[in-house]
Design a protein around this motif. Structure first.
Motif, PDB file in Angstrom:
ATOM      1  N   LEU A 167     -10.172   6.805   7.140  1.00  0.00           N
ATOM      2  CA  LEU A 167     -10.136   7.587   6.107  1.00  0.00           C
ATOM      3  C   LEU A 167     -10.742   7.285   4.983  1.00  0.00           C
ATOM      4  O   LEU A 167     -10.773   6.050   4.538  1.00  0.00           O
ATOM      5  N   THR A 168     -11.385   7.975   4.172  1.00  0.00           N
ATOM      6  CA  THR A 168     -11.808   7.735   2.731  1.00  0.00           C
ATOM      7  C   THR A 168     -11.227   8.082   1.656  1.00  0.00           C
ATOM      8  O   THR A 168     -11.202   7.767   0.605  1.00  0.00           O
ATOM      9  N   GLU A 169      -9.859   8.826   1.943  1.00  0.00           N
ATOM     10  CA  GLU A 169      -8.933   8.838   0.877  1.00  0.00           C
ATOM     11  C   GLU A 169      -7.499   8.873   1.310  1.00  0.00           C
ATOM     12  O   GLU A 169      -7.289   9.513   2.712  1.00  0.00           O
ATOM     13  N   VAL A 170      -6.517   8.525   0.842  1.00  0.00           N
ATOM     14  CA  VAL A 170      -5.253   8.669   1.209  1.00  0.00           C
ATOM     15  C   VAL A 170      -4.120   9.049   0.020  1.00  0.00           C
ATOM     16  O   VAL A 170      -4.673   9.067  -0.874  1.00  0.00           O
ATOM     17  N   GLU A 171      -3.061   9.714   0.501  1.00  0.00           N
ATOM     18  CA  GLU A 171      -2.150  10.178  -0.188  1.00  0.00           C
ATOM     19  C   GLU A 171      -0.959   8.940  -0.440  1.00  0.00           C
ATOM     20  O   GLU A 171      -0.377   8.562   0.656  1.00  0.00           O
ATOM     21  N   VAL A 175      -0.190  11.114  -4.970  1.00  0.00           N
ATOM     22  CA  VAL A 175      -1.471  10.860  -5.611  1.00  0.00           C
ATOM     23  C   VAL A 175      -2.568  10.735  -4.653  1.00  0.00           C
ATOM     24  O   VAL A 175      -2.379   9.804  -3.889  1.00  0.00           O
ATOM     25  N   THR A 176      -3.777  11.171  -4.625  1.00  0.00           N
ATOM     26  CA  THR A 176      -4.858  11.001  -3.953  1.00  0.00           C
ATOM     27  C   THR A 176      -5.572   9.855  -4.252  1.00  0.00           C
ATOM     28  O   THR A 176      -6.133   9.796  -5.441  1.00  0.00           O
ATOM     29  N   ARG A 177      -5.663   8.724  -3.347  1.00  0.00           N
ATOM     30  CA  ARG A 177      -6.663   7.378  -3.642  1.00  0.00           C
ATOM     31  C   ARG A 177      -7.778   7.555  -2.935  1.00  0.00           C
ATOM     32  O   ARG A 177      -7.718   7.780  -1.766  1.00  0.00           O
ATOM     33  N   ARG A 178      -9.122   7.341  -3.502  1.00  0.00           N
ATOM     34  CA  ARG A 178     -10.180   7.020  -2.525  1.00  0.00           C
ATOM     35  C   ARG A 178     -10.460   5.846  -2.252  1.00  0.00           C
ATOM     36  O   ARG A 178     -10.014   4.709  -2.718  1.00  0.00           O
ATOM     37  N   GLN A 231       3.481   0.950  -1.341  1.00  0.00           N
ATOM     38  CA  GLN A 231       2.061   1.867  -1.365  1.00  0.00           C
ATOM     39  C   GLN A 231       1.096   1.379  -0.379  1.00  0.00           C
ATOM     40  O   GLN A 231       0.571   2.358  -0.026  1.00  0.00           O
ATOM     41  N   ALA A 235      -0.250   3.831   2.635  1.00  0.00           N
ATOM     42  CA  ALA A 235      -1.638   4.083   2.858  1.00  0.00           C
ATOM     43  C   ALA A 235      -1.952   3.470   4.389  1.00  0.00           C
ATOM     44  O   ALA A 235      -2.535   4.430   4.987  1.00  0.00           O
ATOM     45  N   GLN A 238      -1.120   5.582   7.207  1.00  0.00           N
ATOM     46  CA  GLN A 238      -1.929   6.872   7.311  1.00  0.00           C
ATOM     47  C   GLN A 238      -3.330   6.423   7.984  1.00  0.00           C
ATOM     48  O   GLN A 238      -3.870   7.072   8.976  1.00  0.00           O
TER      49      GLN A 238
END
Length: 314
Positions: A167-171, A175-178, A231, A235, A238
């Motif tokens: 994945l290139t982004e996670v919630e 909050v979405t983090r790249r 956190q 991540a 996911q």
């Protein structure tokens, strides 16, 4: 222990050679462990010969040698591709070592062997299709169906740790983090291995919080409800859960047995199962993802079971 049906077991990793013996009741006993001379073929074969000779009272002259090894075993030639172990990288290990030991030698990938052990005698016993998910320092895998290792093109099957699938982004807490796609030692970029294993968990923590910590520390802090560790693991679940769910959907596995160091953290694997269950096409009433029963020596056991089966069929 009767020596007559004993199988000599070797586990070859980047750091150590482990020697064991499996008896007629499929009971594995570890006999020795030595640091592997990873750079020299002559030193490697001399050490293996010496280890077997020192424990020869456990074997007979006809006892086969079953090897579980890091790396890829080419199904057509038997050539080993293990760049981290130059001693036998690109050698036909079974044939060449067999000639030196004057014994029958079988060699198979360690993740495949682990999966076979779990399918036949461990957490996957009774399941038609079993996926082995290795979450050690890195990420590996294997696939067994109807009690047989599925060996695909070039010896690769169940290799979910490599390929651009991260994945290139996670919630995280809404909050979405790249995430950057990191270069992988396999030569590709964005492999699950970059964030999925123990070293990957450390990379992820560094990326998210700009703080270094060992995987052990991160897991301990997660269990203590530390905010940053929570956190990071959120991540991680996911990142690992989605491709593992893909693997289940594609293979039809009804059980995933997890091996490697992270498999020893039962709450983590339970949390991973919950995430995977939310992504698979059909949620099950039973656990899909469970710790393997042979997390420490499953490779040796699987190789021995494979050697015994091949010997019977010969």
């Amino acid at each position: 222990m009767s020596r007559q049906s004993a199988v000599i077991c070797l586990d070859l990793g980047g750091s150590f050679i482990k020697l064991g013996v499996m008896n007629a009741q499929d009971e594995l006993t570890i006999l020795d462990q030595q640091k592997i001379p990873a750079a020299s073929w002559d030193e490697f074969t001399a050490l293996v010969s010496c280890m077997i000779a020192q424990h020869q009272l456990h074997f007979t002259a006809s006892s086969p040698v079953a090897i579980s090894t890091a790396g890829i075993v080419a199904p057509d030639s038997g050539e080993i591709f293990a760049s981290n172990i130059p001693a036998f990288h690109q050698r036909r290990l079974a044939k060449e070592l067999g000639a030196i030991l004057q014994r029958e030698v079988i060699v198979h990938n360690d993740a495949d062997c682990f999966t076979l052990a779990e399918a036949l005698a461990g957490a996957g016993k009774g399941h038609k299709v079993v996926f082995g998910a290795i979450l050690g320092s890195g990420v590996g895998g294997g696939l067994v169906a109807d009690g047989r290792i599925i060996t695909g093109q070039n010896g690769l099957t169940g290799e979910w740790g490599h390929g651009p699938i991260t994945l290139t982004e996670v919630e995280i807490d809404g909050v979405t983090r790249r995430l950057p796609r990191k270069a992988c030692p396999c030569g590709q970029k964005g492999c699950l291995d970059s964030y999925g294993g123990a070293r990957g968990l450390e990379n992820l923590h560094q990326t998210l919080h700009d703080r270094s910590a060992s995987s052990v520390e991160i897991i301990e802090r997660w269990q203590q409800q530390d905010a940053q560790a929570q956190q990071t693991v959120q991540a991680w679940l996911q990142i690992v859960g989605q491709p593992l769910a893909y693997s289940i959907n594609i293979t039809g596995a009804s059980r995933v047995a997890v091996g490697g160091g992270l498999a020893s953290v039962a709450p983590l694997i339970a949390a991973l199962d919950e995430v995977v269950q939310s992504y698979v096409l059909r949620r099950t009433a039973h656990r899909l993802v469970v710790p393997g029963e042979f997390a420490h020596h499953g490779g040796m056991m699987g190789a021995a079971l494979l050697a015994r089966d091949l010997t019977r069929c010969a």
